[in-house]
Design an enzyme around this catalytic site. Structure first.
Site, PDB file in Angstrom:
ATOM      1  CG  HIS A 122      25.986 101.909  21.153  1.00  0.00           C
ATOM      2  ND1 HIS A 122      26.522 101.106  20.184  1.00  0.00           N
ATOM      3  CD2 HIS A 122      25.892 101.139  22.273  1.00  0.00           C
ATOM      4  CE1 HIS A 122      26.741  99.897  20.686  1.00  0.00           C
ATOM      5  NE2 HIS A 122      26.378  99.897  21.948  1.00  0.00           N
ATOM      6  CG  ASP A 159      31.099  97.529  24.665  1.00  0.00           C
ATOM      7  OD1 ASP A 159      30.926  98.079  25.756  1.00  0.00           O
ATOM      8  OD2 ASP A 159      30.202  96.893  24.072  1.00  0.00           O
ATOM      9  CG  HIS A 161      26.999  95.649  22.511  1.00  0.00           C
ATOM     10  ND1 HIS A 161      27.232  95.594  23.867  1.00  0.00           N
ATOM     11  CD2 HIS A 161      25.945  94.842  22.260  1.00  0.00           C
ATOM     12  CE1 HIS A 161      26.331  94.796  24.426  1.00  0.00           C
ATOM     13  NE2 HIS A 161      25.542  94.321  23.482  1.00  0.00           N
ATOM     14  CG  ASP A 246      29.731  94.771  26.893  1.00  0.00           C
ATOM     15  OD1 ASP A 246      30.889  94.852  26.449  1.00  0.00           O
ATOM     16  OD2 ASP A 246      28.826  95.545  26.554  1.00  0.00           O
TER      17      ASP A 246
END
Length: 335
Positions: A122, A159, A161, A246
């Protein structure tokens, strides 16, 4: 597998009840304790010059000063302590180590996996966000390109996200292909199908935002129908997996239903794709916030390289995954 690991990464203190905690690495180490063929390697931290290949000098200076002053809340979610500066440099250094090991010929049971924290995908060029300070995979890929060790790199982010930082850093680059499968509508809110690169990087970004409830067959469908042919066209020297866990069906902060076996199947797909394209393959840890599901996922990646054959998925993908794959094939001119 070879696992890049350093106790320095435990010094990044996020406080009580923060999901990105040092216990994540401790849980992985416990899960691997009795596994065959586990080898831990330390690595030097990334230096400022390498980090500055993907981050602005002003941001790097601000982050170092923030940690020197004791840290605190960078934003609502992203927490630093005095030890975070060194941990972030170490985490980026471990990612660089994994990429260099892969390029030096480490494969099969010696395939490298960097177990660093804080995670990185991120982090944008001039800011920290989403638990991330330095974009570890970006530091590794761009550093090796700048050093003349490779011409092109590809990053596949599984991931749950979207790796907005990795995408932003390479969005106009023709040298790095970024691909992400992620949950639609959750943090950070980016990663639409039509975000496929700009300028020299047009067609070098692949985003598959999948709705809540999807699982193994949907991820595998995107890999087989879109990522595999896209990487064949890109002709990369290095494939780095931004390996967050995740998307697991029991992770506490997502609504995707990837199973532990599913991570084995995706690992096997990545190995096959890398071999077919004569590309070096490395893994770098991102998210994953259930300690059991995170450690089980990493252990499954290891066991896949240690000789365990994943159980084939017999289910068909849901209609949204099929539709997104068709849209992506058109967006990336794969038809």
């Amino acid at each position: 597998m070879q696992f890049g690991y350093s106790e320095v990464c435990l010094d990044h203190d996020t406080g009580e009840r923060h999901p990105e905690a040092a216990d994540r690495l401790r849980a992985i180490r416990r899960a691997l304790k009795h596994e065959h063929g586990v080898d831990y390697q330390d690595a030097p931290p990334a230096d400022r010059e390498v980090v500055a290949s993907v981050h602005t000098d002003d941001y790097v200076d601000e982050f170092e000063e923030f940690c020197d002053d004791g840290g605190g809340n960078w934003d609502r979610d992203t927490v630093a302590s005095e030890g975070t500066w060194e941990a972030a440099l170490q985490s980026a250094g471990l990612a660089r180590w994994a990429a260099e090991e892969a390029l030096a010929g480490a494969d099969g049971r010696q395939t490298p996996f960097a177990l660093g924290r804080p995670p990185g995908h991120h982090a944008v060029s001039d800011d920290a966000m989403g638990f991330c300070f330095f974009n570890n995979v970006a530091v590794a890929a761009q550093g090796l390109i700048d050093a003349g060790e490779i011409d092109r790199a590809a990053i596949f982010d599984w991931d749950v996200h979207h790796g907005n930082g990795t995408q932003d850093i390479f969005y106009d680059s023709e040298d790095v292909f970024y691909a992400s499968i992620h949950e639609e509508g959750i943090y950070p809110g980016s990663g639409d199908v039509d975000e496929s690169g700009t300028g020299d990087g047009e067609g070098s970004t692949l985003n598959a935002p999948l709705p809540a409830g999807v699982g193994d067959p949907d991820y595998l469908h995107i890999i087989d129908e879109v990522l595999d042919p896209a990487l064949a066209e890109f002709d990369t020297d290095l494939l780095i997996v931004s390996a967050g866990f995740d998307a697991h069906q029991h992770d506490p902060i997502s609504r995707h239903h990837v199973t532990t076996e599913g991570y084995g199947l995706m690992t096997d797909r990545m190995r096959t794709i890398a071999d077919r394209n004569d590309a070096a393959l490395a893994f770098v840890l991102e998210g994953g916030y259930g300690l059991d599901t995170l450690s089980d996922g990493v252990k499954m990646v290891h066991e896949t390289f240690d000789g365990r054959e994943p159980i084939a998925c017999e289910d068909d993908p849901d209609e949204p995954a099929v539709e997104i794959a068709e849209r992506l094939r058109t967006e990336l001119d794969l038809d």
